[in-house]
Design an enzyme around this catalytic site. Structure first.
Site, mmCIF file in Angstrom:
data_model
loop_
_atom_site.group_PDB
_atom_site.id
_atom_site.type_symbol
_atom_site.label_atom_id
_atom_site.label_comp_id
_atom_site.label_asym_id
_atom_site.label_seq_id
_atom_site.Cartn_x
_atom_site.Cartn_y
_atom_site.Cartn_z
ATOM 1 N N ASP A 102 6.974 -6.267 13.875
ATOM 2 C CA ASP A 102 6.109 -5.460 13.026
ATOM 3 C C ASP A 102 5.119 -4.694 13.887
ATOM 4 O OD1 ASP A 102 4.323 -4.559 11.057
ATOM 5 O OD2 ASP A 102 4.752 -6.313 9.810
ATOM 6 N N MET A 128 0.823 -1.203 0.000
ATOM 7 C CA MET A 128 0.000 0.000 0.000
ATOM 8 C C MET A 128 0.860 1.257 0.000
ATOM 9 S SD MET A 128 -2.743 1.153 2.874
ATOM 10 C CE MET A 128 -4.273 0.683 2.134
ATOM 11 N N SER A 140 3.558 -7.003 1.683
ATOM 12 C CA SER A 140 2.462 -6.429 2.449
ATOM 13 C C SER A 140 1.136 -6.751 1.751
ATOM 14 C CB SER A 140 2.716 -4.934 2.636
ATOM 15 O OG SER A 140 1.971 -4.449 3.704
ATOM 16 N N GLN A 141 0.285 -5.760 1.479
ATOM 17 C CA GLN A 141 -1.012 -6.119 0.880
ATOM 18 C C GLN A 141 -0.835 -6.832 -0.467
ATOM 19 O OE1 GLN A 141 -3.335 -2.488 0.407
ATOM 20 N NE2 GLN A 141 -2.479 -2.043 -1.597
ATOM 21 N N HIS A 185 8.010 -3.896 9.948
ATOM 22 C CA HIS A 185 7.318 -4.198 8.703
ATOM 23 C C HIS A 185 8.063 -3.665 7.478
ATOM 24 C CE1 HIS A 185 3.845 -5.335 6.367
ATOM 25 N NE2 HIS A 185 3.764 -4.144 5.841
#
Ligand SMILES: *[C@@H]1O[C@H](CO)[C@@H](O)[C@H](O)[C@H]1NC(C)=O
Ligand SMILES: *[C@@H]1O[C@H](CO)[C@@H](O)[C@H](O)[C@H]1NC(C)=O
Ligand SMILES: *[C@@H]1O[C@H](CO)[C@@H](O)[C@H](O)[C@H]1NC(C)=O
Ligand SMILES: *[C@@H]1O[C@H](CO)[C@@H](O)[C@H](O)[C@H]1NC(C)=O
Length: 425
Positions: free
Chosen positions: A229, A37, A111-112, A285
């Site tokens: 994270d 993102m 991630s996403q 993260h």
């Protein structure tokens, strides 16, 4: 940017893994990357670096970094606001048309991008995905926006408020990507019925057998979790785990969770076949996200207006300074804008998301400070009529409406009375 030691770790890990996975005599298996993102396909501090690293380490490998939109800027914007289902469809279309991927590919999602690539594996059979590597992907969604480093923290609070308030409202689902993998453990039912993306790909409400067939075809599904994270809540989602229903504290281990015990998605089969790999590494993260979020390619940067440095704004803003005729006056802009019959600006009196909220009425801080607002009619853009606003005002074409409430908070009734009936009928 990555922090150095973690950059080394993540990159080495990926290189080794992709090496290990690349088989056959016809050269290495191509790789498809999907960014996270707020990031994009080609940012030199993230996907660009990873693509380069893979190419350096796997001789002759073809790496495609997914770009949703016509350029990296649109790609970033789409990662925030374009429906995830549409994004997955677009990616499917893109990879199925790429002849270099026709024999299959390995997917690496960040991630996403991790859950998006999994959706691609489940929904897009051709060409086949061979191995899926999810780096910090949120396979059980998120319940919280713990760190949001966008310069204006109010922005983050606003998104959090919307998500807490109505993540599963249709309009929110359709306009905010994060809502589509928002997972509220207190209201599992509304998540199952309301989440248009995650609940679907996780077979929450109904079991789609195609998803099981497709996912279990993968040779390996690797999930990388970041032990420290603080961006993903809960971080266990990166290993497909989540809060036990009804509360937001205790995590159910994957192998005890319903998705696994009922084998609703094929994960149990895959686990028995040795296809699931759970990797963990110490660190935050992806490391690059927070600073990256602030520094790079964010769409909002293009309308970032620094009143203390008006000059750098005028020269540096590639979008807003241009359309506002700040540095040079483009007469076409005046001609075009003044052709409008009406220009209606609605301001939210209690907007904590836009700073300053007066910008919604085309007003801004007086240059050199960040406190006092210059009324539009006293500002240079108006007094010099650099954009045609003064002409329009004299002709009664400018309409300033205000309503109490937070950013974009309005009742349907208000909208019908003030906008639809006055200007659209
Ligand atoms: C299952 O998923 C496939 C692939 O996305 C889709 O074509 C199909 O319509 C889905 N079936 C059901 C029953 O939702
Ligand atoms: C990161 O998490 C691991 C595992 O929970 C822990 O052992 C380590 O001390 C943590 N490191 C930092 C810097 O917090
Ligand atoms: C003015 O704007 C028009 C429309 O975008 C553009 O075609 C033109 O090149 C611009 N002119 C100048 C001088 O920048
Ligand atoms: C919203 O702003 C208006 C105008 O400034 C003010 O009168 C009103 O009290 C504010 N309402 C709230 C709930 O803060």
């Amino acid at each position: 940017m990555f922090k150095m030691e973690n950059q080394f770790y993540v990159l080495t890990f990926l290189a080794v893994y992709s090496f290990g996975l690349s088989t056959g005599n016809e050269g290495p298996i191509p790789i498809v990357l999907w960014h996270g993102m707020g990031d994009n396909c080609c940012n030199s501090g993230s996907m660009g670096a990873i693509k380069g690293m893979l190419e350096d380490n796997i001789a002759g490998v073809y790496v495609k970094s997914i770009m949703i939109g016509n350029n990296p800027i649109e790609d970033t914007e789409n990662s925030l606001f374009l429906n995830a289902n549409t994004q997955v469809e677009m990616a499917c279309d893109m990879i199925s048309k790429d002849p270099k991927l026709s024999q299959g590919y390995n997917g690496i999602g960040f991630s996403q991008g991790g859950q998006f690539l999994r959706a691609l594996a489940q929904r897009c059979p051709s060409p086949p995905m061979i191995n899926l590597i999810s780096v910090g992907g949120q396979h059980q969604g998120v319940y919280g926006l713990p760190h949001c480093y966008y310069p204006n923290h109010k922005w983050c609070d606003y998104i959090r408020k919307i998500l807490n308030f109505g993540a599963y409202f249709k309009w929110v689902q359709n306009s905010l990507v994060q809502a589509e993998y928002w997972h509220d453990p207190i209201n599992e039912d509304s998540y199952k019925k309301g989440s248009i993306f995650l609940a679907d790909i996780n077979n929450e409400d109904v079991v789609n057998k195609t998803y099981i067939q497709q996912l279990t075809k993968l040779e390996n599904f690797v999930m990388v979790k970041f032990n420290n994270d603080t961006m993903v809540e809960p971080r266990e989602s990166e290993w497909f785990e989540f809060y036990a229903p009804g509360q937001g504290k205790n995590i159910t281990p994957l192998r005890e969770s319903k998705i696994y015990t009922q084998d609703r998605l094929g994960l149990r089969q895959m686990d028995k076949a040795g296809k699931l790999h759970f990797l963990a590494l110490d660190g935050e993260h992806l490391q690059f996200e927070e600073e990256w979020w602030v520094q790079n390619s964010l769409v909002q940067a293009e309308y970032w207006h620094d009143p203390i440095n008006e000059d750098s704004y005028k020269k540096g803003s590639i979008f807003l300074a241009d359309i506002n005729n700040e540095d040079v006056v483009n007469k076409t802009y005046i001609q075009q804008l003044t052709k409008l019959e009406n220009f209606v600006m609605v301001k939210f009196n209690n907007d904590t998301m836009v700073e300053p909220r007066e910008s919604e009425w085309f007003e801004f801080y007086a240059p050199g400070q960040g406190k006092n607002i210059t009324p539009l009619r006293e500002s240079k853009i108006y007094t010099q009529d650099r954009l045609g606003l003064r002409q329009m005002d004299k002709a009664g074409k400018l309409h300033f409406l205000a309503l109490d409430g937070e950013h974009l908070q309005f009742e349907e009734e208000w909208f019908i009375e003030n906008i639809v009936k006055r200007f659209l009928l």
